[in-house]
Enzyme design. Structure first.
Site, mmCIF file in Angstrom:
data_model
loop_
_atom_site.group_PDB
_atom_site.id
_atom_site.type_symbol
_atom_site.label_atom_id
_atom_site.label_comp_id
_atom_site.label_asym_id
_atom_site.label_seq_id
_atom_site.Cartn_x
_atom_site.Cartn_y
_atom_site.Cartn_z
ATOM 1 N N ASP A 145 1.108 -1.165 0.025
ATOM 2 C CA ASP A 145 0.136 -0.176 0.086
ATOM 3 C C ASP A 145 0.994 1.328 0.119
ATOM 4 O OD1 ASP A 145 -2.374 1.523 -0.061
ATOM 5 O OD2 ASP A 145 -3.176 0.648 1.673
ATOM 6 N N THR A 183 -9.396 -7.053 -6.926
ATOM 7 C CA THR A 183 -9.642 -5.881 -6.114
ATOM 8 C C THR A 183 -8.472 -5.184 -5.609
ATOM 9 O OG1 THR A 183 -9.948 -7.050 -4.168
ATOM 10 C CG2 THR A 183 -12.072 -6.618 -5.368
ATOM 11 N N PHE A 229 -1.645 1.143 -5.517
ATOM 12 C CA PHE A 229 -0.271 0.716 -5.561
ATOM 13 C C PHE A 229 -0.306 -0.852 -5.974
ATOM 14 C CE2 PHE A 229 3.292 -1.370 -2.951
ATOM 15 C CZ PHE A 229 4.477 -0.895 -3.754
ATOM 16 N N THR A 259 -9.533 -0.353 -5.305
ATOM 17 C CA THR A 259 -10.589 -0.002 -4.270
ATOM 18 C C THR A 259 -10.172 1.271 -3.254
ATOM 19 O OG1 THR A 259 -8.840 -1.373 -2.922
ATOM 20 C CG2 THR A 259 -10.680 -2.614 -3.644
ATOM 21 N N ASP A 279 -11.413 8.353 10.246
ATOM 22 C CA ASP A 279 -9.892 8.851 10.731
ATOM 23 C C ASP A 279 -9.820 7.782 11.924
ATOM 24 O OD1 ASP A 279 -7.912 10.106 11.557
ATOM 25 O OD2 ASP A 279 -8.753 11.502 13.058
ATOM 26 N N ALA A 280 -9.393 6.473 11.099
ATOM 27 C CA ALA A 280 -8.948 5.336 12.078
ATOM 28 C C ALA A 280 -8.342 4.321 11.339
ATOM 29 C CB ALA A 280 -10.153 4.773 13.005
ATOM 30 N N THR A 312 -10.789 -4.750 6.172
ATOM 31 C CA THR A 312 -11.803 -4.113 5.448
ATOM 32 C C THR A 312 -11.603 -4.579 3.825
ATOM 33 O OG1 THR A 312 -10.095 -2.258 5.368
ATOM 34 C CG2 THR A 312 -11.955 -2.018 6.814
ATOM 35 N N GLY A 313 -10.453 -4.861 3.546
ATOM 36 C CA GLY A 313 -10.192 -5.297 2.205
ATOM 37 C C GLY A 313 -10.600 -6.680 2.000
ATOM 38 N N ASP A 314 -10.869 -7.623 3.161
ATOM 39 C CA ASP A 314 -11.352 -8.911 3.234
ATOM 40 C C ASP A 314 -12.840 -8.666 3.059
ATOM 41 O OD1 ASP A 314 -8.609 -9.691 3.315
ATOM 42 O OD2 ASP A 314 -9.055 -9.386 5.563
#
Length: 322
Positions: A128, A158, A162, A196, A237-238, A243-245
């Protein structure tokens, strides 16, 4: 390329997913982030755990075991010997081992020989960008395996910006360059590509990030139509893990429901993500206390509490057709 049947609000799905991802005892990453949403949305999920850890590696400590390629092969052979290796989808995510990844490709190829309509959804997790600079967090020898073996057999991928740049060897500085990169990825194999996240500037300001998608649909006469979309997603803001899964699993489900409409599939996927993350950050801040930074444990995705949003998300993020 879509398989099986799906009915909103009831009825069993005929679709079965083989999900080869990591597993944690506590929390939601890998198969733990993918299985529950897919089951809620009507899919049968057979999970192969590429690792079994106590928790994700964002904590101070973790313990566990890693599955190697021979062990993966043995599990698949067990399914095959019992003639229960019929699948409509394969879903894969984070992998650190070159031989394990090559074994995944062998399994996908064999399953596609059995069922040419099988759809392989791949999140090519490699790295990333932070502050504009990209770095890989898997061994570099995985890149040629993804380029030469994995992406050519994938139907839906997905990557983040990068990862898309790594796969194509081309940098993205504009929307036009992103579209060109997605065309290059189409040429490598997948009919559906979703970048994504990106560092492209949003017209809505620095609080939004841009995601882009492209889907090629083949007509019976052989002609190909391409739908391209852009989404502007409000940043949270965290730092979340998993999340990608979750995104890849829900994109699998919603492209199944809307096989030739990437716009609607992405709107439902991203909107469900929005609801899950909002609920998670609200709960995390409440648990941490005013002015205190939530811990990794407090930032675990509030998945079960978001069941209704996963099942029938209110669309709060609109996609623009380009």
């Amino acid at each position: 390329m879509q398989a099986g049947s799906w009915v909103v609000g009831g009825g069993d799905s005929d679709s079965r997913v083989l999900s080869i991802q990591s597993h944690v005892v506590r929390g939601y990453v890998g198969n733990r982030a993918a299985t529950f949403p897919l089951q809620v949305l009507g899919f049968e999920v057979d999970a192969v755990n590429s690792v079994q850890f106590s928790n994700h590696t964002g904590y101070a400590h973790w313990k566990g075991q890693v599955l190697n390629s021979d062990e993966l092969h043995a599990l698949y052979e067990g399914l095959k010997l019992n003639n229960v290796n019929q699948y409509d989808y394969v879903l894969t995510g984070y992998t650190r081992d070159k031989s394990f990844l090559a074994m995944v490709v062998d399994i996908v190829r064999e399953l596609k020989q059995q069922n040419p309509r099988l759809v392989y959804v791949c999140d090519p997790v490699m790295g990333d960008k932070w502050d504009g600079e990209g770095s890989m967090y898997v061994p570099e020898d995985l890149l040629p395996v993804y380029r030469e073996k994995v992406v050519p057999v994938a139907d839906i991928i997905t990557p983040n910006q990068f990862e898309a740049e790594l796969l194509t060897g081309r940098r993205i500085h504009s929307e036009e360059e992103a579209l060109a990169v997605m065309d290059m990825l189409h040429a490598m194999g997948p009919d559906t590509v979703v970048i994504t996240s990106s560092d492209l500037p949003s017209p809505r300001g620095k609080d939004y990030l841009i995601a882009l998608g492209s889907q090629r649909t083949r007509s019976p006469d052989g002609s190909v139509a391409t739908q391209r979309i852009r989404m502007e997603i409000c940043k949270v803001d965290a730092v979340f893990v998993g999340t990608g899964d979750l995104f890849a699993a829900m994109l699998l489900a919603w492209t199944h429901k809307h096989p030739n409409n990437l716009k609607v599939a992405c709107e439902k996927t991203v909107s469900a993500m929005h609801h899950v993350l909002r609920r998670t950050i609200q709960c995390a801040k409440a648990k941490a206390g005013e002015g205190l930074k939530p811990s990794p444990a407090q930032l675990e995705l509030r998945m079960v509490q978001s069941k209704r949003d996963i099942e029938d998300p209110e669309v709060v993020v609109q996609a623009t057709v380009l």
